[in-house]
Design an enzyme around this catalytic site. Structure first.
Site, short mmCIF file in Angstrom:
data_model
loop_
_atom_site.label_atom_id
_atom_site.label_comp_id
_atom_site.label_asym_id
_atom_site.label_seq_id
_atom_site.Cartn_x
_atom_site.Cartn_y
_atom_site.Cartn_z
N SER C 21 0.89 -1.19 -0.19
CA SER C 21 0.01 0.11 0.06
C SER C 21 0.80 1.24 0.19
CB SER C 21 -1.07 0.07 1.24
OG SER C 21 -1.65 1.20 1.16
N ASN C 69 9.47 8.45 4.73
CA ASN C 69 8.56 9.25 4.01
C ASN C 69 7.55 9.80 5.00
OD1 ASN C 69 5.37 8.41 3.65
ND2 ASN C 69 7.05 6.18 3.79
N GLY C 72 1.65 11.36 4.13
CA GLY C 72 0.42 11.74 4.79
C GLY C 72 -0.77 11.24 4.31
N ASN C 99 -6.85 -1.17 1.09
CA ASN C 99 -5.84 -0.65 2.32
C ASN C 99 -6.77 0.84 2.85
OD1 ASN C 99 -3.99 1.36 3.62
ND2 ASN C 99 -2.91 -0.57 4.03
N CYS C 129 -0.40 3.89 10.23
CA CYS C 129 0.61 4.85 9.43
C CYS C 129 0.83 6.01 10.29
CB CYS C 129 -0.54 5.74 8.41
SG CYS C 129 0.36 7.11 7.68
N VAL C 190 5.35 -5.54 8.05
CA VAL C 190 5.33 -4.28 8.94
C VAL C 190 4.98 -3.18 8.26
CG1 VAL C 190 6.72 -5.02 11.06
CG2 VAL C 190 7.77 -3.75 8.93
N THR C 192 5.48 1.17 8.25
CA THR C 192 6.77 1.77 8.42
C THR C 192 7.28 2.18 9.96
OG1 THR C 192 5.91 4.04 8.04
CG2 THR C 192 6.87 2.92 6.21
#
Ligand SMILES: Cc1cc2nc3c(=O)[nH]c(=O)nc-3n(C[C@H](O)[C@H](O)[C@H](O)COP(=O)(O)OP(=O)(O)OC[C@H]3O[C@@H](n4cnc5c(N)ncnc54)[C@H](O)[C@@H]3O)c2cc1C
Ligand SMILES: Cc1cc2nc3c(=O)[nH]c(=O)nc-3n(C[C@H](O)[C@H](O)[C@H](O)COP(=O)(O)OP(=O)(O)OC[C@H]3O[C@@H](n4cnc5c(N)ncnc54)[C@H](O)[C@@H]3O)c2cc1C
Ligand SMILES: Cc1cc2nc3c(=O)[nH]c(=O)nc-3n(C[C@H](O)[C@H](O)[C@H](O)COP(=O)(O)O)c2cc1C
Ligand SMILES: Cc1cc2nc3c(=O)[nH]c(=O)nc-3n(C[C@H](O)[C@H](O)[C@H](O)COP(=O)(O)O)c2cc1C
Ligand code: FES
Ligand code: FES
EC number: 1.3.-.-
Lengths: 300, 224, 300, 224
Positions: C21, C69, C72, C99, C129, C190, C192
């Site tokens: 994703s 990254n 957002g 996702n 996220c 996982v 990030t």
């Protein structure tokens, strides 16, 4: 004129650069490469009450920009450290940080008692080694057990006490706060990240212990973030580390809030790295007209 | 910082690299070699030869590190740290040098520094540098495929120095007993005895291959 | 003959390779590079109920073998996804993993409701996220909040539900167990790692949000360990990811227990990476005489 | 996979690299360039020129990626992905190309593909490639130090194409208004519009520099 000196736990360090536990032995291996009195300090190989022969099988595995190690705290034990290594280290003209690990609370206590009687500048309580089975790290995984061991150790030593935190902790900020609450004089972070590797040809894990500790530039962005988070949430000073390979990385850690910075894996890349970084830090201060590291510490 | 003089493929995937400069080193010692920031760790490579103004290394391309070495061209820069380790000692008597695979690399310089040596080289598919090795010993024996040990009359020699696959060195130790000195290979990080990563389990306890070795008395080593 | 097919949540995947994703858009950008029907599946860019324009300022920063990254969650929102992207994706001939992220429980619920009505194969609940302030990750940091959201979402969708876990969670194993307990069909891990970078020249943080998400080969050893730990502690299947750059890495994740493997950052290094890895996996199976991935899954 | 034909330092730290092969591309487009596994990300570099059997890039050595490029020698391999992006369009009328620093790189090929252009190049310390640029335009104006904008009579031109420091492009947009097209630089990961990392904030919403750009109408861009 730039002055590299920093105070850490009321102790004067001639500069903020120290070498990380387990990557610098007791200094001997590096003495032919440069004058070790150039360093702010040296953290000893992790010491345990009794000698340890370390782990069997593969102990090293390279990963992209990282190093997995499973040394397993091989060390001569506190007694022999005091008899054979400390006298040598005392002559080096730099601060000595005695890094102490253990498998049981009792081991920790006895080891710390012995080390406390000696002329070391700081005790670094290692509760974060991922490479010994019943070892250190379980004490450092949450704030309750961290608080408990720090409280106990605090009660038996008057030496400046720094707690080395694990990036594998559930919440490293809360662990650091527990250290502060229980009277630690500082925290050092990070120890290695629990990682693993598999040999797909033999279809076996690389390390007998399955997991090993990841260090080196790969972990730097995460380590830096942890130092930053911790520095915003405690008032005790920090030894920052994790992937520092040059003076720029060191400055990032200082700007993120570290008072001292430590290099581990970098010593393996070039045995003179300590001297190089100290010189480069000095040059940077002068070029940027920084009089003292206080000016830039924690500015982010 | 050294400069490449030449870097030639002398057999498929095997390179002989010469680096200019006045380098030191004893037989069986090694250098930690790297080019840049990547890969992270330096690679241990034995001294293959030292001449007046250059040092040479004989290496096989295995992975990322040696892949980068192989691409070096004349005048490219290279970083050599060393010489490190305890290599083969200068001993009196008749000595056999037995090399298997890339284990032949340190034996050239070793032969050059000893009198009265015979060399046995075992290759899996094809041999190389026969001429060169012939020039530094009394008798050169070459075997392609099979067991090099089959060719050696152990009684003829006072000492046996060997470097190669662990299985081969174990066998040689069995046959040659306390005459045998072996050069052990382990993954290394520091090369100077600081990281404790290159541990070799011996009858005298933990030894560091990079500092106490790479050469050990064969019978002292616990093979894996 | 080797058969690459794997079952995941009772759905057949023609091979175990899916794209991660946020690194593959909705597939469009890659269609000129290879035939996307070669992929086991595609996980969409993280979708939120309403469109999001993403973060301001720097969004990318390279680290040694890693990428930070701070996108957002820029995305067109669920509605436009359904109208404009899904019809395109359905034609690609590969499984679609939607996702879905969110800032509030309500957002999650509404978004999932909408997506559930559509012809997507799997819903990947993104609670990990690190790049949106009030966003997803807070739901995924401990097992209590993870359990809560999974329970809620489970009650409103019958689609196969996979929960994407955060490596920043206090304990990723317990989070995975909470997912299993609340009826998730699988977990993916996982996402990030929270990291940071500082520009020492300007003396400023690189990212406006201070922290950003680390991906790429740097994190692989840690991600692999997490997949291994989770696979030993839950019975639902795993989508493993984190730094997979080639078929060897993919095999490591499968040996560690993953049923599907996902590539994220690798797509940026070479837009044809998906096809390359699928081909290489096939060749590996044949060379090693592996008839089905079941033979090697979780063998470590 | 391309092969280096030549790679020369044409001014301190500035290199002109030619890669053999039949490459495509329009003016203002770029390639994502890499050599090996390290560094992780490819580097976006504009097309400087395309000739029959080679493509060239003009680049300044800044950090790790370009450091590796600089060390490439004849016959070394290089990976080029592209051409990517929306470059400068072919428009009728009199066009000024204004480049600052390494922003001059794409203007050579741009000039080659347009008729009736004047070129303005601003360098901070020393100029280079004057001869070459002179060969592809009507008038070449060079300024070393100071503001290149001081030299341009904006009224003379129907369009202004510019590439260089953001401050310069912002100034040019102010002066040239809707005549101005700018080539924006952002850090990139994928180069193809997938990662959303190279976001440029514009009056028409988020744009991807790699795919929607790098060339945008100057007035649409919100400068930082
Ligand atoms: C003392 C010593 C002397 C050596 N001398 C020579 C020589 O003269 N010629 C030669 O061809 N090889 C020699 N080797 C082996 C050589 O170091 C490895 O082949 C090389 O490191 C492989 O690196 P790579 O990047 O190509 O492989 P990779 O597999 O990509 O390397 C990954 C990691 O594993 C380590 N590694 C992999 N294989 C070995 C190995 N066999 N021994 C030690 N570490 C390894 C690497 O150093 C690196 O850290 C020697 C090894 C030692 C310990
Ligand atoms: C569309 C486009 C075309 C370009 N064309 C040219 C050209 O023709 N000639 C030239 O010299 N330069 C050009 N650049 C800039 C060039 O990409 C950077 O100078 C280069 O990436 C720096 O890499 P490094 O490894 O040397 O520096 P490092 O600072 O080590 O790079 C670290 C990271 O930051 C990125 N980065 C650093 N500076 C820049 C920058 N200014 N722009 C984008 N990313 C950056 C790198 O790509 C890398 O991901 C262009 C940039 C873009 C976006
Ligand atoms: C080979 C090796 C051995 C280590 N041994 C210890 C140790 O005994 N005690 C300890 O507290 N940390 C130990 N560490 C962790 C380092 O001190 C340091 O915290 C970690 O490596 C991160 O820093 P770096 O990325 O600069 O190496 C060891 C690290 C390595 C690589
Ligand atoms: C640029 C970028 C954007 C991402 N966006 C999302 C996202 O929207 N939703 C999500 O669940 N994960 C997102 N991720 C995480 C990836 O899907 C993947 O979990 C992570 O990058 C680790 O895999 P990798 O190392 O192969 O990239 C993103 C990662 C990157 C690099
Ligand atoms: S390689 Fe570090 S001790 Fe031998
Ligand atoms: S670089 Fe990935 S979208 Fe532009």
């Amino acid at each position: 004129m730039s002055n590299m000196e920093v105070k850490f736990c009321d102790i004067s360090f001639k500069n903020p650069l120290v070498t990380g536990s387990g990557t610098f032995g007791f200094g001997r291996e590096y003495e032919n490469f440069y004058d070790l009195s150039k360093l702010g300090g040296i953290s000893t190989k992790g010491l345990t009450l009794n000698p340890k022969s370390g782990n069997k099988g593969a102990r090293l595995y390279e990963t992209p920009s990282g190093l997995l190690n499973s040394i397993g705290l091989e060390n001569p034990g506190v007694d022999r450290f005091i008899r054979e290594e400390l006298p040598y280290m005392k002559k080096l003209g730099t601060n000595i940080i005695a890094n102490v690990g253990g498998a049981t609370m009792e081991d920790y206590e006895k080891a710390i008692e012995l080390v406390s009687k000696e002329d070391v500048d700081i005790i670094e309580l290692n509760i974060s080694c991922p490479n010994v089975k019943s070892g250190g790290m379980m004490f450092g995984l949450d704030e309750v057990s961290t608080g408990k061991i720090v409280k106990k150790i605090r009660s038996i030593t008057r030496k400046p006490l720094v707690v080395k935190l694990s990036p594998n902790a559930e919440n490293i900020v809360r662990c650091a706060q527990a250290c502060e609450a229980e009277g630690a004089d500082g925290v050092s972070l990070v120890n290695t990240f629990k990682g693993m590797a598999i040999d797909i040809k033999s279809r076996k894990k690389v390390f007998e212990n399955t997991y090993a500790g990841l260090s080196g530039p790969a972990i730097k962005p995460i380590a830096l973030r942890m130092v930053h988070e911790v520095s915003k949430n405690v008032n005790i000073p920090i030894i920052g580390m994790g992937g520092i390979m040059n003076y720029k990385d060191a400055i990032e850690f200082i700007m993120a809030g570290a008072t001292l910075v430590s290099i581990g894996t970098a010593n393996f890349i070039n045995p003179s790295m300590g001297e190089i970084i100290v010189n480069d830090l000095k040059a940077f201060m002068e070029k940027e007209n920084i009089k003292s590291f206080e000016e830039i510490r924690g500015i982010i | 910082m050294g400069k490449i003089i030449s870097n030639k493929e002398i057999s498929p995937n095997v390179y002989l690299m010469k680096v200019g400069g006045n380098y030191k080193g004893d037989m069986g010692q090694f250098y930690m070699i790297r080019c840049d920031n990547f890969p992270l760790l330096s690679r241990p490579i034995s001294i293959h030869n030292i001449e007046k103004d250059c040092i040479s290394f004989l290496y096989e391309v295995k992975g990322q590190g040696t892949e980068i070495l192989k691409n070096l061209k004349e005048d490219d820069k290279i970083i050599l740290q060393g010489p490190y380790g305890n290599g083969f000692e200068k001993r009196e008597g008749k000595i056999a040098l037995i090399g298997g695979g890339m284990g032949i690399a340190p034996l050239f310089y070793t032969a050059k520094n000893l009198d009265n040596v015979d060399i046995y080289l075992g290759f899996s598919e094809r041999s190389f540098l026969e001429k060169e090795y012939e020039g530094v010993c009394e008798n050169l024996h070459i075997k392609i495929g099979g067991y090099i040990t089959d060719m050696v009359d152990f009684d003829k020699y006072d000492y046996i120095y060997t470097c190669g696959p662990e299985k081969m060195m174990e066998k040689i130790t069995e046959m040659g007993k306390d005459k045998v000195y072996v050069s052990v290979e382990k993954h290394m990080a520091c090369g100077i005895g600081a990281c404790l990563g290159c541990n070799c389990d011996t009858k005298n306890g933990n030894k560091k291959v990079c500092k106490d070795g790479p050469v050990f008395l064969g019978e002292d080593v616990y093979y894996e």
